[in-house]
Design an enzyme around this catalytic site. Structure first.
Site, PDB file in Angstrom:
ATOM      1  CD  GLU A  30      10.283  11.796  11.811  1.00 24.65           C
ATOM      2  OE1 GLU A  30       9.087  11.170  11.994  1.00 24.65           O
ATOM      3  OE2 GLU A  30      11.443  10.996  11.332  1.00 24.65           O
ATOM      4  CE  LYS A  50      -1.835   2.749   3.274  1.00 25.76           C
ATOM      5  NZ  LYS A  50      -1.466   4.166   2.751  1.00 25.76           N
TER       6      LYS A  50
HETATM    7  P1  NAI Z   1       2.108   7.732   8.626  1.00 28.45           P
HETATM    8  O1  NAI Z   1       2.880   7.181   9.497  1.00 28.45           O
HETATM    9  O2  NAI Z   1       0.526   7.473   9.088  1.00 28.45           O
HETATM   10  O3  NAI Z   1       1.607   7.208   7.327  1.00 28.45           O
HETATM   11  C1  NAI Z   1       2.608   5.796   6.645  1.00 28.45           C
HETATM   12  C2  NAI Z   1       1.820   5.127   5.657  1.00 28.45           C
HETATM   13  O4  NAI Z   1       0.762   3.994   6.925  1.00 28.45           O
HETATM   14  C3  NAI Z   1       0.734   5.600   5.245  1.00 28.45           C
HETATM   15  O5  NAI Z   1       1.222   4.961   3.614  1.00 28.45           O
HETATM   16  C4  NAI Z   1      -0.189   5.967   6.022  1.00 28.45           C
HETATM   17  O6  NAI Z   1      -1.470   4.879   4.946  1.00 28.45           O
HETATM   18  C5  NAI Z   1       0.015   3.752   6.542  1.00 28.45           C
HETATM   19  N1  NAI Z   1      -1.162   3.872   7.739  1.00 28.45           N
HETATM   20  C6  NAI Z   1      -1.477   5.378   8.651  1.00 28.45           C
HETATM   21  N2  NAI Z   1      -2.304   4.947   9.587  1.00 28.45           N
HETATM   22  C7  NAI Z   1      -2.215   3.381  10.032  1.00 28.45           C
HETATM   23  C8  NAI Z   1      -2.263   2.396  10.657  1.00 28.45           C
HETATM   24  N3  NAI Z   1      -3.106   2.161  11.801  1.00 28.45           N
HETATM   25  N4  NAI Z   1      -2.276   0.802  10.161  1.00 28.45           N
HETATM   26  C9  NAI Z   1      -1.626   0.234   8.995  1.00 28.45           C
HETATM   27  N5  NAI Z   1      -1.059   1.477   8.664  1.00 28.45           N
HETATM   28  C10 NAI Z   1      -1.362   3.031   7.912  1.00 28.45           C
HETATM   29  O7  NAI Z   1       2.501   9.076   8.103  1.00 28.45           O
HETATM   30  P2  NAI Z   1       2.169  10.470   8.375  1.00 28.45           P
HETATM   31  O8  NAI Z   1       1.181  10.614   8.496  1.00 28.45           O
HETATM   32  O9  NAI Z   1       1.710  10.851   6.084  1.00 28.45           O
HETATM   33  O10 NAI Z   1       3.061  11.199   8.633  1.00 28.45           O
HETATM   34  C11 NAI Z   1       2.253  12.329  10.301  1.00 28.45           C
HETATM   35  C12 NAI Z   1       4.330  12.413  10.686  1.00 28.45           C
HETATM   36  O11 NAI Z   1       4.946  11.300  10.201  1.00 28.45           O
HETATM   37  C13 NAI Z   1       5.187  13.075   9.772  1.00 28.45           C
HETATM   38  O12 NAI Z   1       5.483  14.038  10.204  1.00 28.45           O
HETATM   39  C14 NAI Z   1       6.876  12.371   9.969  1.00 28.45           C
HETATM   40  O13 NAI Z   1       7.225  13.347  11.669  1.00 28.45           O
HETATM   41  C15 NAI Z   1       6.415  10.873  10.099  1.00 28.45           C
HETATM   42  N6  NAI Z   1       6.470  10.452   9.097  1.00 28.45           N
HETATM   43  C16 NAI Z   1       7.859   9.829   9.171  1.00 28.45           C
HETATM   44  C17 NAI Z   1       8.224   9.009   8.025  1.00 28.45           C
HETATM   45  C18 NAI Z   1       9.600   8.471   7.542  1.00 28.45           C
HETATM   46  O14 NAI Z   1       9.723   7.714   6.873  1.00 28.45           O
HETATM   47  N7  NAI Z   1      10.351   8.140   9.177  1.00 28.45           N
HETATM   48  C19 NAI Z   1       7.720   8.363   6.870  1.00 28.45           C
HETATM   49  C20 NAI Z   1       6.224   9.367   7.017  1.00 28.45           C
HETATM   50  C21 NAI Z   1       6.161  10.323   8.231  1.00 28.45           C
END
Ligand code: NAI
Ligand code: MG
Length: 792
Positions: free
Chosen positions: A397, A191
């Site tokens: 972060e 996904k």
């Molecule tokens: P997120 O962690 O919510 O999204 C990453 C992926 O997880 C997306 O594909 C999303 O649809 C999926 N996801 C969301 N909730 C889920 C759940 N309960 N179970 C399974 N999959 C789920 O990140 P988001 O909301 O886009 O960004 C928020 C913050 O997270 C950012 O500001 C940043 O600080 C951090 N982040 C860090 C990343 C990294 O590579 N370390 C990447 C993206 C975000």
């Protein structure tokens, strides 16, 4: 003459936009709406949402919000494809991966433009970094596919892998997930993130065109709930996630007790350390890349500048001058440095954090010479000073173009500041003194360390975090193991409830028969025998039904003391491996001297002749003493003038809770690999037959084991395991026991995302020699890749 000087003053960039036509044409060929890619076919679009261009706010296409049924269909397709895909020869699979790499290269421009449109990152980056690395990953892993059987004998793929990725490197994260999974023989349901699904959909089409067997790669689009449906699906054998630590913890909790494999690549707050003897101009350029690459939306962004006090003023002045030359604007413009943030919600989030930081005293510098485009999600690069370690901007972060600067005086202070974070993804060290840099690198608690460079990535070099930045690696040999498991694991039989929890017969025994109080075995903490915090004891009832001894009933306080002692003894991890081996040999030798006594003790507790178990325990100590200086890392060869030294490091403090059976070997077989690799240990021996371990105190004391390296707390295994799982000072936890208690251990470990190994009620027969090598050594360690440039 004046004219030339004038030209230099007024010289500016002309617009150099990359044309979006091809990307639009591809989107149009799908009528700008997409279903999922399942079993090699496009499904009809369902309920859709828009994927926008964050630089303009315009919609690029409608994509489908995947339902649980969609996920189920994809999992079934992946399952159906698994048998024949995993049965292909490595060479056959290699050819498919190679074909994917070729196709990505052939359509590199289309991929790059689509990526920049959908994500907002500068075309310079998608064109020169993201897409070439994607191709490199598939080439590299074509090689692993072909050499799988030889390189990983007796290993098999997990089966169906669920992969959930973020929006910051949409296609690159897809490649990091899909390439190793396919090379190992798994099939996948992936996904993409809701903001950036388009290049994954283009990739799906490429998979179809190169003739990848149907169902090997399935792409389901959607939001968090779709991700949660993947995590929860019982037909998925392994979850690989990259994203926020918050969601990583939800996934850890959701997969606990399921036996699913799990790798997590999460957030970071990586230090960027500049010593006074650094090449300052290079360090400034490195820093621009560390924090403003991809608008700072990088998990390993060097977002905490730690600069030595003696050069702080000069360094920050130069940095401000350099910041003024950064160009923020149209991501498709080839001379733009900083593109658009991913979405309005992220811009809001970052502004919020900045306000909080400022309210806490932070001073924010933004160049005053730049104007941002009128529309779209743009932010200026920012430098934050005047912060204490507790400031929100230092601790959280930010995931944006915001650099936080602090200073240090001594190398020790730099290390302390660098490690003062719950994260541990990456770190950068700048110094012209290679001795200093190589002294600092091993002291940093991070999965990747860059010396005199930053943001180096390669398919041959593992990437992944320590602490709350997650576990598991992507890339290189250490990444391949995340997609493979030992062949024998599937044959493990469940243990009966009697084997798992032999009756506690202490109630049946006459309390007056109990051994006199002064014979109660104490706890062993910090190199001393200590009384339990509670005054309670538990009787150890032998096979005849009579009480054969008593041990203390350990509680939360005893565990706390033991963890504190184990943390204080972490110097053990930097003791030479040769010395650790000598101590393990010494333990083995001293145990062997007393084998008759230990055998009798086993027999008294279990009714079985103990001679064989003692002999096996001695042999196991020998085996791991022999491993201590051999289980080490590789020098990786990325395609740049650098080597990456994959250093194998211990987890830190390891909690070990032994199974009720095999009173001596059950503990020794786990203790030995943990110690060999440099961990310090809090050991909870068998709750029914703990005397074989409490008898070890004297053996430990006569074997030169430093105080605090081995700590022993007796009592109720499950209750003590829970306390260990909850404790943030414990870095890893091994638990042998029932499925139910194993699930509890995994779920309870989410606090600091400690790495766990549990037996889930299965018969891991520790007497088997398959357990005297890599199996536990890998679980006792994590790999840190230190990138070292060479050449002048
Ligand atoms: P997120 O962690 O919510 O999204 C990453 C992926 O997880 C997306 O594909 C999303 O649809 C999926 N996801 C969301 N909730 C889920 C759940 N309960 N179970 C399974 N999959 C789920 O990140 P988001 O909301 O886009 O960004 C928020 C913050 O997270 C950012 O500001 C940043 O600080 C951090 N982040 C860090 C990343 C990294 O590579 N370390 C990447 C993206 C975000
Ligand atoms: Mg988008």
């Amino acid at each position: 003459m004046n004219k030339i000087a004038q030209i230099f003053d007024t010289l500016d960039y002309g617009a150099a936009p990359e044309a979006p036509d091809q990307a639009y044409a591809w989107l149009d060929s799908h009528d700008r709406q997409f279903g999922h890619f399942i079993a090699g076919e496009w499904t009809a679009p369902g309920k859709t949402f828009s994927s926008d261009n964050p630089a303009t706010g315009q919609s690029l296409a409608q994509i489908t919000d995947g339902t649980a049924e969609d996920v189920d269909a994809a999992v079934r397709a992946a399952r159906a494809a698994f048998g024949s895909w995993s049965a292909l020869s490595g060479y056959e699979r290699a050819k498919y991966l190679y074909a994917i790499a070729r196709a990505v290269q052939k359509h590199a421009r289309l991929f790059a433009v689509l990526e920049s449109l959908d994500n907002g990152k500068p075309i310079r980056e998608s064109r020169d970094i993201d897409i070439p690395l994607v191709a490199r990953h598939f080439y590299h892993h074509a090689g692993w596919a072909q050499h799988l059987a030889r390189e990983f004998p007796d290993h098999v793929p997990y089966g169906v892998c669920g992969q959930i990725i973020p929006w910051n490197f949409p296609l690159l994260m897809l490649a990091w997930k899909i390439a190793p999974a396919l090379a190992a023989g798994n099939t996948v349901v992936l996904k993409p993130a809701e903001f950036t699904s388009l290049t994954a959909l283009l990739f799906a089409e490429i998979c179809g065109r190169i003739g990848l067997p149907k169902g090997v790669v399935n792409i389901v689009t959607g939001q968090g709930e779709t991700g949660a449906a993947i995590t929860a699906h019982p037909g998925i054998d392994k979850i690989a996630f990259t994203g926020s630590t918050e969601v990583g913890k939800l996934i850890r909790a959701a997969t606990s007790g399921t036996g699913k494999g799990l790798s997590l690549e999460l957030g970071g707050k990586s230090p960027y350390i500049v010593f006074e003897d650094a090449d300052i101009d290079s360090a400034i350029e490195g820093l621009v890349d560390a924090i403003w690459f991809n608008q700072g939306q990088v998990c390993c962004a060097g977002s905490r500048l730690l600069v030595q006090e003696s050069i702080e003023e000069r360094f920050l002045a130069k940095l401000k001058t350099r910041m003024k030359t950064l160009r923020v604007g149209d991501p498709l413009d080839k001379s733009v440095d900083i593109g658009a943030m991913i979405a309005p919600v992220q811009v809001e989030r970052i502004r919020d954090l900045m306000q909080r930081g400022a309210a806490e005293g932070a001073v924010v510098y933004e160049p005053d010479n730049m104007t941002l485009p009128g529309a779209g999600c743009f932010l200026k690069p920012a430098l934050v000073t005047n912060v204490s370690p507790a400031n929100t901007l230092v601790a959280e972060e930010i995931f944006g173009p915001v650099l936080v600067a602090m200073s240090f005086r001594t190398p020790e202070e730099a290390v302390a500041l660098a490690n003062n974070t719950k994260y541990g993804l990456a770190a950068t060290v700048w110094s012209e003194n290679i001795n200093l840099a190589l002294d600092i690198a091993p002291k940093l608690k991070a999965g990747v360390v860059w010396i005199n460079g930053t943001n180096n990535f390669d398919a041959a070099v593992g990437f992944g975090g320590y602490k709350e930045s997650g576990f598991g690696r992507e890339g290189g040999r250490e990444g391949m193991v995340s997609y493979l498991k030992p062949r024998w694991e599937k044959d493990l039989k469940p243990l009966s409830s009697v084997e798992l929890a032999p009756a506690q017969r202490s109630e049946q025994a006459n309390p007056l028969d109990a051994a006199p109080l002064d014979r109660t075995a104490k706890m062993y903490i910090g190199g001393k025998q200590v009384r339990p915090d509670s005054a309670y004891t538990r009787a150890v009832v032998g096979s005849s039904g009579a009480t054969v001894g008593e041990v203390g009933e350990g509680n939360r306080k005893d565990i706390r003391n033991a963890v504190e002692a184990a943390r204080a003894a972490l110097g053990w991890s930097s003791t030479a491996a040769h010395s650790r081996a000598q101590i393990l040999y010494f333990l083995a030798e001293n145990l062997d001297y007393r084998r008759a006594e230990f055998a009798r003790r086993i027999e008294a507790q279990t009714g079985h002749d103990g001679a064989e178990e003692v002999a096996l325990s001695v042999e196991r100590l020998f085996a791991f003493a022999g491993c201590a200086d051999k289980y080490d890392g590789a020098i990786h060869n990325p395609p740049s003038r650098a080597v990456a030294a994959a250093m194998v490091e211990p987890l830190g403090v390891l909690g070990i809770v032994a199974a009720p059976s095999r009173p001596l070997l059950g503990s020794v077989a786990l203790l030995a690999p943990a110690l060999a690799m440099g961990n310090t240990v809090v050991l909870v021996p068998s709750s029914v037959s703990p005397l074989s371990v409490t008898d070890l105190y004297q053996v430990i004391e006569t074997s030169d084991v430093p105080s605090g390296v081995i700590n022993i707390v007796t009592g109720d295994s499950v209750a003590l395991a829970k306390t260990l799982a909850e404790h943030d000072g414990v870095d890893g936890l091994w638990f042998a026991g029932s499925a139910e208690a194993s699930a509890m251990v995994e779920k309870t470990s989410v606090g600091n995302l400690k790495q766990t190994w549990t037996t889930r009620g299965l018969d891991y027969d520790l007497a088997d020699r398959r357990f005297e090598g890599d199996y536990f050594l890998a679980k006792a360690t994590q790999v840190k890749n230190v990138w070292i440039p060479y050449g002048a």
